[in-house]
Design a protein around this motif. Structure first.
Motif, PDB file in Angstrom:
ATOM      1  N   LEU A  25     -21.853  61.311 -57.305  1.00 57.07           N
ATOM      2  CA  LEU A  25     -22.933  60.545 -57.340  1.00 57.07           C
ATOM      3  C   LEU A  25     -24.302  61.102 -56.783  1.00 57.07           C
ATOM      4  O   LEU A  25     -24.252  62.011 -55.899  1.00 57.07           O
ATOM      5  CB  LEU A  25     -22.696  59.462 -56.262  1.00 57.07           C
ATOM      6  CG  LEU A  25     -21.487  58.589 -56.183  1.00 57.07           C
ATOM      7  CD1 LEU A  25     -21.489  57.580 -55.043  1.00 57.07           C
ATOM      8  CD2 LEU A  25     -21.822  57.331 -57.527  1.00 57.07           C
ATOM      9  N   LEU A  28     -28.012  57.226 -55.472  1.00 52.89           N
ATOM     10  CA  LEU A  28     -27.902  55.949 -55.947  1.00 52.89           C
ATOM     11  C   LEU A  28     -28.755  55.248 -55.148  1.00 52.89           C
ATOM     12  O   LEU A  28     -28.757  55.066 -53.763  1.00 52.89           O
ATOM     13  CB  LEU A  28     -26.561  55.598 -55.788  1.00 52.89           C
ATOM     14  CG  LEU A  28     -25.974  54.954 -57.032  1.00 52.89           C
ATOM     15  CD1 LEU A  28     -25.762  55.890 -58.159  1.00 52.89           C
ATOM     16  CD2 LEU A  28     -24.168  54.379 -56.552  1.00 52.89           C
ATOM     17  N   LEU A  40     -20.848  47.288 -61.660  1.00 50.81           N
ATOM     18  CA  LEU A  40     -21.054  48.584 -61.906  1.00 50.81           C
ATOM     19  C   LEU A  40     -20.417  49.047 -63.501  1.00 50.81           C
ATOM     20  O   LEU A  40     -18.958  49.113 -63.424  1.00 50.81           O
ATOM     21  CB  LEU A  40     -20.457  49.620 -60.881  1.00 50.81           C
ATOM     22  CG  LEU A  40     -20.967  49.042 -59.383  1.00 50.81           C
ATOM     23  CD1 LEU A  40     -20.425  49.986 -58.500  1.00 50.81           C
ATOM     24  CD2 LEU A  40     -22.427  48.928 -59.341  1.00 50.81           C
ATOM     25  N   LYS A  48     -18.731  55.236 -60.784  1.00 55.55           N
ATOM     26  CA  LYS A  48     -18.480  53.727 -60.664  1.00 55.55           C
ATOM     27  C   LYS A  48     -17.458  53.457 -59.366  1.00 55.55           C
ATOM     28  O   LYS A  48     -17.896  52.804 -58.436  1.00 55.55           O
ATOM     29  CB  LYS A  48     -18.463  52.788 -61.599  1.00 55.55           C
ATOM     30  CG  LYS A  48     -17.270  52.849 -62.441  1.00 55.55           C
ATOM     31  CD  LYS A  48     -17.325  52.249 -63.612  1.00 55.55           C
ATOM     32  CE  LYS A  48     -16.054  52.248 -64.483  1.00 55.55           C
ATOM     33  NZ  LYS A  48     -15.753  53.577 -65.025  1.00 55.55           N
ATOM     34  N   ALA A  51     -18.617  55.115 -56.065  1.00 58.59           N
ATOM     35  CA  ALA A  51     -19.689  54.372 -55.487  1.00 58.59           C
ATOM     36  C   ALA A  51     -18.987  53.030 -54.737  1.00 58.59           C
ATOM     37  O   ALA A  51     -19.255  52.953 -53.516  1.00 58.59           O
ATOM     38  CB  ALA A  51     -20.869  53.845 -56.295  1.00 58.59           C
ATOM     39  N   LEU A 213     -24.100  52.994 -65.089  1.00 63.71           N
ATOM     40  CA  LEU A 213     -23.986  54.580 -64.440  1.00 63.71           C
ATOM     41  C   LEU A 213     -23.481  55.467 -65.559  1.00 63.71           C
ATOM     42  O   LEU A 213     -22.660  55.113 -66.493  1.00 63.71           O
ATOM     43  CB  LEU A 213     -22.783  54.440 -63.316  1.00 63.71           C
ATOM     44  CG  LEU A 213     -23.297  53.716 -62.208  1.00 63.71           C
ATOM     45  CD1 LEU A 213     -22.281  53.773 -61.079  1.00 63.71           C
ATOM     46  CD2 LEU A 213     -24.354  54.373 -61.380  1.00 63.71           C
ATOM     47  N   GLU A 217     -25.276  58.782 -61.980  1.00 70.30           N
ATOM     48  CA  GLU A 217     -26.705  58.444 -62.002  1.00 70.30           C
ATOM     49  C   GLU A 217     -26.891  56.937 -62.545  1.00 70.30           C
ATOM     50  O   GLU A 217     -26.125  56.678 -63.416  1.00 70.30           O
ATOM     51  CB  GLU A 217     -27.794  59.518 -62.900  1.00 70.30           C
ATOM     52  CG  GLU A 217     -27.706  60.859 -62.217  1.00 70.30           C
ATOM     53  CD  GLU A 217     -28.827  61.547 -63.109  1.00 70.30           C
ATOM     54  OE1 GLU A 217     -29.712  62.129 -62.198  1.00 70.30           O
ATOM     55  OE2 GLU A 217     -28.339  61.733 -64.108  1.00 70.30           O
ATOM     56  N   ILE A 218     -27.881  56.195 -62.035  1.00 72.42           N
ATOM     57  CA  ILE A 218     -27.943  54.796 -62.431  1.00 72.42           C
ATOM     58  C   ILE A 218     -28.880  55.027 -63.856  1.00 72.42           C
ATOM     59  O   ILE A 218     -29.974  55.824 -63.491  1.00 72.42           O
ATOM     60  CB  ILE A 218     -28.879  53.992 -61.595  1.00 72.42           C
ATOM     61  CG1 ILE A 218     -27.848  53.770 -60.513  1.00 72.42           C
ATOM     62  CG2 ILE A 218     -29.304  52.606 -62.228  1.00 72.42           C
ATOM     63  CD1 ILE A 218     -28.629  53.213 -59.216  1.00 72.42           C
TER      64      ILE A 218
END
Length: 353
Positions: A25, A28, A40, A48, A51, A213, A217-218
């Protein structure tokens, strides 16, 4: 009532999680309002589930912080966060009745018997299983077992319900039925639901907002309509159903309209990025790329009937595989021309491919 149950906003502030040298991650950041249903979405390995597990407290964060309003919760153990979790494999106790499974979390929290009974009854009623309370999980269908898992999660009256691909083990008909159930249950709870999936149809049908994602990363956050119609990058577009990726030379631009040379024919579309060079990639959904008299040339590989239309795969320019729609059946080896409405063609930088 616990302060965690009266929150207004869940906030992730630059949350990161490393596994050795791998950044699972990467910073975020996300604000979620009470009552929202957030999906997600992304391919396997995108981060995902990591997270979700960090939010649940099942994994510690490497950096960043998680807040419910002004209360920091990433420093709390999972049992002190009080979130409801629904897993892909249900995680029911096979030797316990449905009622005992639903009440397990309440017993672990020391909830008084009379209060626990009320909550169990309410949870079973919510998932429409009141008349199945004495059955064992093995006596139930997959959809019923998943509803038991949801009842167990909501019986503790959690501020957040976290769902990790809960429908992936069900057949297509049950998945469709359970989508409707999950959305109905969420609407009645008034809490946040965070839902992990790799299925764009699930995300589109369930979520108020979708977080896409990739590589931890978003890539984009938006409503289902925004992501479906206006993906910001080529990888988001591909994940939202734009299976066709057609490279071409830019031969003209006017505002956001871009003309590409694809297989010797002009293909017009809308630029979704500032195009950097003389080449670009057009992204098109299969249902929007249609066989007809005009367009770029291709050779049919397969064509199948799907009830309302025929869909096929063909070899396009440069041997690339393209997916298209046809009003009639086409035979393997048949020459075809494929075109799309320019409004349904999105153009991205080739480097993003």
């Amino acid at each position: 009532m616990s302060a965690l149950n009266t929150f207004k906003t869940l906030k992730l502030d630059r949350v990161g999680r490393d596994f050795g040298a791998m950044n699972a991650l990467k910073d975020l950041s996300l604000d979620v309002k009470r009552g929202e249903f957030i999906a997600l979405l992304g391919p396997s390995g995108c981060g995902k589930s990591t997270a979700l597990n960090c939010i649940a407290g099942l994994l510690p964060t490497t950096r960043g912080s998680i807040w419910l309003d002004d209360k920091r919760i990433d420093t709390l153990g999972p049992e002190d966060r009080g979130f409801g979790m629904v897993f892909q494999n249900y995680a029911l106790f096979p030797h316990m009745s449905v009622r005992d499974n639903v009440g397990f979390g309440l017993r672990m929290r020391g909830v008084a018997r009379e209060e626990a009974a009320k909550r169990i009854d309410a949870a079973l009623a919510t998932v429409r299983l009141s008349n199945q309370a004495q059955k064992l999980p093995g006596q139930m269908s997959g959809g019923q077992q998943q509803r038991v898992a949801i009842a167990r999660a909501i019986a503790i009256e959690p501020p957040l319900v976290l769902m990790d691909e809960p429908l992936s083990n069900l057949d297509a008909k049950l998945r469709l039925e359970m989508r409707q159930e999950i959305r109905r249950i969420h609407a009645g709870l008034g809490s946040i639901t965070l839902y992990v999936t790799h299925d764009q149809d699930e995300a589109l049908s369930l979520a108020d907002r979708i977080v896409v994602l990739r590589d931890g990363e978003i890539r984009q956050i938006g409503t289902p309509e925004e992501l479906y119609q206006r993906p910001a990058t080529l990888d988001v577009a591909e994940f939202m159903g734009f299976r066709n990726r057609l490279p071409g030379d830019i031969v003209g631009t006017m505002g956001d309209t871009v003309s590409l040379n694809v297989g010797g024919e002009t293909l017009d579309g809308s630029a979704r990025e500032n195009l950097a060079g003389g080449t670009a990639v057009a992204a098109i959904r299969p249902e929007d790329l249609q066989a007809g008299e005009h367009g770029f040339p291709a050779v049919v590989d397969i064509c199948e009937y799907r009830g309302h239309a025929f869909f096929g795969a063909a070899k396009g320019p440069g041997g690339s595989e393209v997916f298209f729609r046809s009003a009639s059946r086409m035979n393997p080896g048949e020459q075809v021309r494929l075109a799309a409405d320019p409004a349904r063609v999105l153009v991205f930088n080739e480097a993003a491919a």
